[in-house]
Write a protein that holds these residues in place. Sequence first.
Motif, PDB file in Angstrom:
ATOM      1  N   GLN A  40       0.562  -1.252  -0.086  1.00  0.00           N
ATOM      2  CA  GLN A  40       0.069  -0.064   0.154  1.00  0.00           C
ATOM      3  C   GLN A  40       0.826   1.197  -0.098  1.00  0.00           C
ATOM      4  OE1 GLN A  40      -3.336   0.070  -0.298  1.00  0.00           O
ATOM      5  NE2 GLN A  40      -3.192   2.334  -0.575  1.00  0.00           N
ATOM      6  N   ASP A  44       0.964   4.221  -2.635  1.00  0.00           N
ATOM      7  CA  ASP A  44       0.538   5.592  -2.707  1.00  0.00           C
ATOM      8  C   ASP A  44       1.833   6.444  -3.082  1.00  0.00           C
ATOM      9  OD1 ASP A  44      -1.876   4.972  -1.479  1.00  0.00           O
ATOM     10  OD2 ASP A  44      -0.867   4.886   0.797  1.00  0.00           O
ATOM     11  N   MET A  47       1.393   6.699  -6.842  1.00  0.00           N
ATOM     12  CA  MET A  47       0.379   7.892  -7.082  1.00  0.00           C
ATOM     13  C   MET A  47       0.756   9.014  -6.951  1.00  0.00           C
ATOM     14  SD  MET A  47      -2.466   9.644  -5.228  1.00  0.00           S
ATOM     15  CE  MET A  47      -2.261   8.699  -3.509  1.00  0.00           C
ATOM     16  N   ARG A  48       1.447   9.532  -5.698  1.00  0.00           N
ATOM     17  CA  ARG A  48       1.875  10.835  -5.563  1.00  0.00           C
ATOM     18  C   ARG A  48       2.945  11.065  -6.620  1.00  0.00           C
ATOM     19  NH1 ARG A  48       1.592   8.841   0.387  1.00  0.00           N
ATOM     20  NH2 ARG A  48      -0.490   9.841   0.722  1.00  0.00           N
ATOM     21  N   ILE A  57      -7.595  16.517  -6.773  1.00  0.00           N
ATOM     22  CA  ILE A  57      -7.206  15.491  -5.465  1.00  0.00           C
ATOM     23  C   ILE A  57      -8.180  15.872  -4.554  1.00  0.00           C
ATOM     24  CG2 ILE A  57      -4.879  15.245  -6.560  1.00  0.00           C
ATOM     25  CD1 ILE A  57      -4.028  17.252  -4.064  1.00  0.00           C
ATOM     26  N   THR A  59      -7.285  15.751  -0.377  1.00  0.00           N
ATOM     27  CA  THR A  59      -6.238  15.542   0.768  1.00  0.00           C
ATOM     28  C   THR A  59      -6.768  14.722   1.839  1.00  0.00           C
ATOM     29  OG1 THR A  59      -6.921  17.411   2.110  1.00  0.00           O
ATOM     30  CG2 THR A  59      -5.311  17.793   0.330  1.00  0.00           C
ATOM     31  N   ILE A  60      -5.844  14.241   2.513  1.00  0.00           N
ATOM     32  CA  ILE A  60      -6.137  13.354   3.733  1.00  0.00           C
ATOM     33  C   ILE A  60      -6.894  14.049   4.630  1.00  0.00           C
ATOM     34  CG2 ILE A  60      -4.087  11.698   3.292  1.00  0.00           C
ATOM     35  CD1 ILE A  60      -2.862  13.086   5.624  1.00  0.00           C
ATOM     36  N   GLY A  94      -4.468  12.029  -0.430  1.00  0.00           N
ATOM     37  CA  GLY A  94      -5.165  11.000  -0.167  1.00  0.00           C
ATOM     38  C   GLY A  94      -5.616  10.267  -1.693  1.00  0.00           C
ATOM     39  N   LYS A  95      -6.202  11.043  -2.421  1.00  0.00           N
ATOM     40  CA  LYS A  95      -6.878  10.396  -3.510  1.00  0.00           C
ATOM     41  C   LYS A  95      -6.767  11.245  -4.725  1.00  0.00           C
ATOM     42  CE  LYS A  95     -11.229   8.228  -4.814  1.00  0.00           C
ATOM     43  NZ  LYS A  95     -12.529   8.069  -4.471  1.00  0.00           N
ATOM     44  N   VAL A  96      -6.529  10.702  -5.885  1.00  0.00           N
ATOM     45  CA  VAL A  96      -6.565  11.491  -7.040  1.00  0.00           C
ATOM     46  C   VAL A  96      -7.827  10.875  -7.869  1.00  0.00           C
ATOM     47  CG1 VAL A  96      -5.304  11.903  -9.253  1.00  0.00           C
ATOM     48  CG2 VAL A  96      -4.108  11.606  -7.411  1.00  0.00           C
ATOM     49  N   ASN A  97      -8.413  12.169  -8.158  1.00  0.00           N
ATOM     50  CA  ASN A  97      -9.932  11.779  -9.055  1.00  0.00           C
ATOM     51  C   ASN A  97      -9.583  12.300 -10.560  1.00  0.00           C
ATOM     52  OD1 ASN A  97     -11.207  11.097  -6.869  1.00  0.00           O
ATOM     53  ND2 ASN A  97     -12.046  13.184  -6.353  1.00  0.00           N
TER      54      ASN A  97
END
Length: 108
Positions: A40, A44, A47-48, A57, A59-60, A94-97
């Motif tokens: 994981q 991550d 991805m970054r 994006i 964020t966390i 945290g995540k990329v859309n």
Amino acid sequence: MNMSLLLTAPAGGSGWIGIVIMVALLVVMYFIMIRPQKKQEKADAQMRDSLQVGDEIITIGGIIGEVVSIRDETLVLETSHDRSRIRILKSAVGKVNRPEEPQQTEKK
């Protein structure tokens, strides 16, 4: 009956059995806990590293924005319609859309 006789381990190879059980537990713990965590972390980091200007994006901390510029360890987000900009660390992503490309379906 003497209690000390009941609590003593039988002589022989029982010491090896205990060592084998401990090693087996460590191996199982590695495959259940440590290995998935490492995978994981690697995903991550990849991805970054693949962030591009224009990506949306999250964020966390829950901030949603579009990437405006990228530097070594930081990036700048544009967060709203009034063009507010925030500088954050890449590690806070945290995540990329990314908009998904439409899949072409084969016609038979």
